[in-house]
Write an enzyme that holds these catalytic residues in place. Structure first.
Site: not given
Ligand code: NAD
Length: 490
Positions: A244, A181-182
């Site tokens: 996010h 999950d960047h």
């Protein structure tokens, strides 16, 4: 760090060029790759090794935060010489057999123990078939470790996420799966853990006694861009909230564990997501605001509405904005609303957390017709990386009245590694702290599922908002109901 083979599915794709090659290159220049490594790129097309290496070099020149000219050509050549290309169709068993031969021959050539990282930079519908083929071809039989990196979306809803996970689990153990999950790779999100847990002064006030509410915003000025096909089936709820926004919320609300270890952080995150009060489908409209952008002006430029965007159905009811009020049902956070909002085509681009502290001194200066402002802790994640604290001071330069003053800490942005650099480095050394564990993913889908259904059944009104605005007014009303307002425009 142990020697390893990095097997990259989707090596001719956009993500590989823009993010993965520059990240690997910067790790190499910083001495963070093992002394021996082999990188094998896979794509559908036929390519020679030379052409592939030139494409990698081209992507470094275009996208690396550190230009390829900034290092010696011997370094660059040493880096590129680790790359080989192999054409592979994800469904073709024979291609995997040949891939195994190539992987082994490079391991022999470099005299390396077999540690293999499989990075799936391909469409998510290929994740399960690739994982299975890795197992059946023998690519997954290693002397050392094997790991799998995948990137969201992990499923389209709760049941598809569960069925994908069941298939991945046939080939990889949970501790071998690294779900990117960047947002968890962003320096300020990683810093949250330290900021909140390693500072006794902040720890002392990080609870319902001192915090009035928490506001998490992720706003974009862009519209749907070239992702219409994906986005119109996902919406802000799947694209941003399920992953996010909930990850940032978990990191913000973490309890102090006895020791900071990957497994303790994972457990603490799970406890938070597990304690989220469910939003039931029939009452979703009381806590969730859904919006879709209409035409307007962003940064002085006229832009079309969502329904006029190429590739979007004229009758689409997809959400490009979501705001919600969440409650964490545990003694530390009882009665503290956590507000989230995310949207496209908003007035500004910003990802940030604002923590508003309770203000028992508000009326202390009423005799002088002045009121104090609440203390705010603002953690800016993107595009700036900054922490600032708002407190009350006297403005001696003018009338000596009270006014809010900011104390700021700025990260030196140009020196920071990018999210993908940090995440790939962590995966290579086996540290899963900043990856999404299956528990978190499943619990997030479980929390989001009734909202997805409420959207599908139109139980939550779809508000239109002008492009370039702060989203629908209903999102302001959500906070007004509790006597609060959004701090700062998006
Ligand atoms: P892309 O379309 O640019 O590249 C896809 C890659 O997959 C190519 O290398 C292609 O050869 C390969 N491929 C396609 N079909 C194949 C098949 N049948 N067999 C073998 N290989 C096949 O896609 P992308 O933008 O690089 O995205 C890859 C993944 O990463 C997607 O799941 C996307 O959602 C995700 N992602 C992309 C970005 C981005 O910035 N591009 C950001 C986050 C996540």
């Amino acid at each position: 760090m142990e020697p390893m083979t990095y097997v990259l599915f989707g090596a001719t794709g956009d993500l590989a060029k823009r993010k993965i090659y520059p990240a690997l290159y910067n790790l190499f220049v910083d001495g963070k790759l093992p002394p021996s490594f082999s990188i094998i790129g896979l794509g559908r097309r036929e390519l020679s090794n030379d052409t592939f290496q030139s494409q990698v070099e081209q992507s470094l020149r275009q996208f690396s935060r550190r230009s390829a000219n900034a290092v010696s050509s011997s370094d660059l050549n040493a880096f590129l010489s680790a790359f080989r290309y192999h054409p592979l169709d994800v469904n073709n068993t024979e291609d995997y057999r040949k891939l195994l031969q190539l992987v082994k021959s490079r391991e022999d050539e470099l005299n390396m123990k077999s540690n293999r990282l499989f990075y799936l930079s391909v469409a998510p519908e290929f994740f399960d078939v690739i994982a299975l083929q890795i197992k059946e071809s023998g690519l997954g039989d290693t002397e050392g470790w094997k790991r799998l990196i995948i990137e969201k979306p992990f499923g389209h809803d709760l049941s598809s996420a569960r069925s994908l996970n069941a298939k991945l689990s046939e080939a990889f153990e949970e501790n071998e799966i690294y779900r990117i999950d960047h947002y968890l790779g962003k320096s300020m999100v990683q810093n949250l853990e330290t900021l909140v847990l390693a500072n006794p002064v902040i720890q002392a006030v990080w609870n319902k006694d001192h915090i009035a509410n928490v506001q998490i915003t992720a706003s974009e000025t862009v519209g749907v861009e070239e992702r219409a096909g994906y986005y119109d089936n996902a919406g802000a709820i799947r694209d941003m909230v399920q992953n996010h926004m909930l990850q940032v919320l978990m990191m913000t609300a973490l309890h102090l564990p006895s020791q900071i270890t990957p497994s303790n952080i994972k457990d603490e995150k799970r406890k938070i997501i597990q304690s989220l009060q469910p939003i039931n489908k029939p009452e979703a409209a009381l806590s969730v605001v859904r919006g879709q952008y209409a035409s307007g002006s962003v940064n002085g430029k006229d832009v079309p509405g969502y329904l006029e965007e190429p590739g979007i159905e004229a009758t689409s009811k997809n959400d490009t904005f979501v705001a919600a009020r969440l409650w964490i049902e545990d003694p530390k956070w009882e009665g503290v609303p956590f507000y989230i909002r995310t949207g496209k085509r908003m007035s500004g681009k910003s990802t940030r957390i604002v923590v508003e502290f309770k203000n028992p001194t508000k009326e202390l200066y009423l005799s002088r017709n002045e009121i104090t402002s609440p203390n705010l802790l603002v953690i800016e994640i993107n595009p700036n990386e900054r922490v600032s604290f708002q407190f009350n001071g006297k403005n001696f330069a003018s009338n000596g009245n009270l006014e809010p003053v900011q104390l700021s800490f700025n990260a030196e942005q140009d020196k920071l590694p990018e999210a993908y650099e940090r995440l790939i480095f962590d995966a290579l050394r086996g540290d899963a702290t900043f990856f999404a564990h299956w528990n978190e993913v499943e619990l997030s889908w479980q929390w989001v599922q009734p909202i997805l259904e409420a959207f599908e059944e139109n139980l939550v009104p779809l508000h239109s908002y002008e492009a370039g605005s702060n989203g629908p007014e209903a999102s302001d009303q959500l906070l007004e109901e509790d006597g609060f307002e959004w701090w700062l425009d998006p």
